[in-house]
Motif scaffolding. Structure first.
Motif, PDB file in Angstrom:
ATOM      1  N   ARG A  95       0.854  -1.189   0.000  1.00  0.00           N
ATOM      2  CA  ARG A  95       0.000   0.000   0.000  1.00  0.00           C
ATOM      3  C   ARG A  95       0.890   1.239   0.000  1.00  0.00           C
ATOM      4  N   VAL A  96       0.534   2.220  -0.813  1.00  0.00           N
ATOM      5  CA  VAL A  96       1.264   3.485  -0.820  1.00  0.00           C
ATOM      6  C   VAL A  96       0.277   4.617  -0.575  1.00  0.00           C
ATOM      7  N   GLU A  97       0.729   5.577   0.209  1.00  0.00           N
ATOM      8  CA  GLU A  97      -0.124   6.710   0.541  1.00  0.00           C
ATOM      9  C   GLU A  97       0.618   8.008   0.234  1.00  0.00           C
ATOM     10  N   ASN A  98      -0.024   8.837  -0.588  1.00  0.00           N
ATOM     11  CA  ASN A  98       0.496  10.147  -0.991  1.00  0.00           C
ATOM     12  C   ASN A  98       1.851  10.080  -1.691  1.00  0.00           C
ATOM     13  N   ILE A  99       2.093   8.982  -2.394  1.00  0.00           N
ATOM     14  CA  ILE A  99       3.294   8.859  -3.222  1.00  0.00           C
ATOM     15  C   ILE A  99       2.941   9.138  -4.675  1.00  0.00           C
ATOM     16  N   ILE A 100       1.803   8.611  -5.100  1.00  0.00           N
ATOM     17  CA  ILE A 100       1.292   8.879  -6.439  1.00  0.00           C
ATOM     18  C   ILE A 100      -0.107   9.474  -6.294  1.00  0.00           C
ATOM     19  N   GLU A 101      -0.565  10.152  -7.319  1.00  0.00           N
ATOM     20  CA  GLU A 101      -1.888  10.770  -7.288  1.00  0.00           C
ATOM     21  C   GLU A 101      -2.799  10.111  -8.300  1.00  0.00           C
ATOM     22  N   CYS A 102      -4.059  10.002  -7.941  1.00  0.00           N
ATOM     23  CA  CYS A 102      -5.056   9.428  -8.841  1.00  0.00           C
ATOM     24  C   CYS A 102      -5.322  10.407  -9.978  1.00  0.00           C
ATOM     25  N   LYS A 103      -5.319   9.892 -11.192  1.00  0.00           N
ATOM     26  CA  LYS A 103      -5.522  10.725 -12.387  1.00  0.00           C
ATOM     27  C   LYS A 103      -6.989  10.785 -12.820  1.00  0.00           C
ATOM     28  N   ASN A 104      -7.853  10.046 -12.137  1.00  0.00           N
ATOM     29  CA  ASN A 104      -9.270  10.026 -12.481  1.00  0.00           C
ATOM     30  C   ASN A 104      -9.909  11.341 -12.027  1.00  0.00           C
ATOM     31  N   PRO A 105     -10.419  12.168 -12.952  1.00  0.00           N
ATOM     32  CA  PRO A 105     -11.002  13.453 -12.559  1.00  0.00           C
ATOM     33  C   PRO A 105     -12.274  13.316 -11.721  1.00  0.00           C
ATOM     34  N   ARG A 106     -12.896  12.137 -11.731  1.00  0.00           N
ATOM     35  CA  ARG A 106     -14.112  11.917 -10.941  1.00  0.00           C
ATOM     36  C   ARG A 106     -13.821  11.289  -9.577  1.00  0.00           C
ATOM     37  N   CYS A 107     -12.572  10.975  -9.301  1.00  0.00           N
ATOM     38  CA  CYS A 107     -12.201  10.381  -8.022  1.00  0.00           C
ATOM     39  C   CYS A 107     -12.385  11.424  -6.913  1.00  0.00           C
ATOM     40  N   VAL A 108     -12.780  10.949  -5.742  1.00  0.00           N
ATOM     41  CA  VAL A 108     -12.984  11.847  -4.602  1.00  0.00           C
ATOM     42  C   VAL A 108     -11.709  12.609  -4.254  1.00  0.00           C
TER      43      VAL A 108
END
Length: 143
Positions: A95-108
């Motif tokens: 599990r990684v936290e705040n290492i990569i960002e979600c690219k989905n514009p609809r993601c919370v």
């Protein structure tokens, strides 16, 4: 062949995939420190062909999960009195936290502020991670 002297006390980050040493160097902000640091790029390696190595003449706290995410084949040697005191073999973190960002514009995480970007490892062989909130796939290109 280039020779870099051993360090008395510190850390050696070894078996870095060639070309990723600078990425780790920048992540650890080693350009801002006042102690000795050696970044060796494209060193010969029987195992990898070519590799990068970082030698740090200081003991510092570091996030091994981030280093494992950048390159899971890295080994960390903790040096005390010019000898290897401890050897740590890294792997892809589950599990990684705040290492990569979600690219989905609809993601919370794209809509709301202060929500951590959390990804879970789905496939260790391909380095595929999925966003915990929207299942967006992230493929780790370092593998």
């Amino acid at each position: 062949m280039l020779t870099i002297n051993s360090i008395k006390n510190g850390i050696v980050i070894d078996h870095i995939k060639a070309g990723f040493g600078m990425k780790i160097y920048k992540y650890l902000e080693l350009d801002k420190v006042d102690y000795s640091v050696a970044l060796i790029m494209n060193a010969e390696s029987r195992k990898l062909g070519k590799k990068d190595i970082i030698k740090i003449e200081n003991n510092l706290e570091m996030d091994f999960d981030v280093l494992g995410f950048i390159d899971p084949n890295i080994t960390i040697d903790i040096i005390k009195d010019e000898s290897i005191y401890k050897k740590i073999k890294l792997k892809l973190p589950r599990r990684v936290e705040n290492i990569i960002e979600c690219k989905n514009p609809r993601c919370v995480t794209s809509v709301e502020k202060n929500i951590p970007h959390i990804f879970n490892l789905v496939d260790e062989k391909t380095g595929e991670y999925r966003c915990e909130y929207c299942d967006q796939i992230y493929e780790n290109i370092s593998l």
